[in-house]
Design a protein around this motif. Structure first.
Motif, PDB file in Angstrom:
ATOM      1  N   UNK A  93       0.884  -1.255   0.021  1.00 38.66           N
ATOM      2  CA  UNK A  93       0.077   0.106   0.020  1.00 38.66           C
ATOM      3  C   UNK A  93       0.750   1.381   0.123  1.00 38.66           C
ATOM      4  N   UNK A  94       1.899   1.235   0.860  1.00 33.70           N
ATOM      5  CA  UNK A  94       2.795   2.290   0.919  1.00 33.70           C
ATOM      6  C   UNK A  94       3.564   2.650  -0.431  1.00 33.70           C
ATOM      7  N   UNK A  95       4.035   1.543  -1.227  1.00 37.49           N
ATOM      8  CA  UNK A  95       4.587   1.707  -2.437  1.00 37.49           C
ATOM      9  C   UNK A  95       3.396   2.187  -3.473  1.00 37.49           C
ATOM     10  N   UNK A  96       2.482   1.687  -3.457  1.00 44.32           N
ATOM     11  CA  UNK A  96       1.307   2.126  -4.265  1.00 44.32           C
ATOM     12  C   UNK A  96       0.874   3.606  -4.092  1.00 44.32           C
ATOM     13  N   UNK A  97       0.633   4.162  -2.959  1.00 39.68           N
ATOM     14  CA  UNK A  97       0.340   5.542  -2.645  1.00 39.68           C
ATOM     15  C   UNK A  97       1.252   6.252  -3.096  1.00 39.68           C
ATOM     16  N   UNK A  98       2.713   5.942  -2.744  1.00 39.86           N
ATOM     17  CA  UNK A  98       3.805   6.997  -3.325  1.00 39.86           C
ATOM     18  C   UNK A  98       3.765   6.943  -4.604  1.00 39.86           C
ATOM     19  N   UNK A  99       3.597   5.818  -5.470  1.00 41.16           N
ATOM     20  CA  UNK A  99       3.635   5.819  -6.992  1.00 41.16           C
ATOM     21  C   UNK A  99       2.494   6.688  -7.347  1.00 41.16           C
ATOM     22  N   UNK A 100       1.411   6.694  -6.691  1.00 40.54           N
ATOM     23  CA  UNK A 100       0.229   7.599  -7.202  1.00 40.54           C
ATOM     24  C   UNK A 100       0.527   8.978  -7.032  1.00 40.54           C
ATOM     25  N   UNK A 101       1.511   9.404  -6.104  1.00 47.14           N
ATOM     26  CA  UNK A 101       1.817  10.548  -5.831  1.00 47.14           C
ATOM     27  C   UNK A 101       3.214  11.006  -6.806  1.00 47.14           C
ATOM     28  N   UNK A 102       3.427  10.050  -7.638  1.00 45.35           N
ATOM     29  CA  UNK A 102       4.482  10.289  -8.649  1.00 45.35           C
ATOM     30  C   UNK A 102       5.890  10.279  -8.055  1.00 45.35           C
ATOM     31  N   UNK A 103       6.104   9.612  -6.891  1.00 47.16           N
ATOM     32  CA  UNK A 103       7.218   9.288  -6.116  1.00 47.16           C
ATOM     33  C   UNK A 103       7.559   7.820  -5.913  1.00 47.16           C
ATOM     34  N   UNK A 104       8.845   7.532  -6.089  1.00 46.23           N
ATOM     35  CA  UNK A 104       9.256   6.137  -6.084  1.00 46.23           C
ATOM     36  C   UNK A 104       9.881   5.766  -4.682  1.00 46.23           C
TER      37      UNK A 104
END
Length: 71
Positions: free
Chosen positions: A25-36
């Motif tokens: 979830x953390x990875x997906x949320x960061x990706x949705x924010x344009x961050x890796x």
């Protein structure tokens, strides 16, 4: 995290609404924010969260998230 409301941000990250943020979830949320986020960064984030509550469950609770937000 640019949001002003940490509770809303927690809910955004907790995609399944179970009260915990998983690595996925953390990875997906960061990706949705344009961050890796790298695996090493994830390890560090979740190690600190587990160290705070001592449960070593590999998840971030809302209480852990709010403590980290205030740092």
């Amino acid at each position: 995290m640019a949001d002003l409301d940490p509770t809303a941000t927690f809910k955004e990250f907790d995609a399944d609404g179970d009260g915990y943020i998983t690595r996925e979830e953390f990875t997906a949320a960061m990706k949705a924010r344009g961050e890796e986020v790298t695996p090493a960064e994830l390890d560090s984030i979740f190690r600190v969260a587990d160290g705070r509550d001592g449960d070593a469950d590999g998840r971030i609770s809302q209480a852990e998230f709010l403590v980290a937000w205030d740092r």
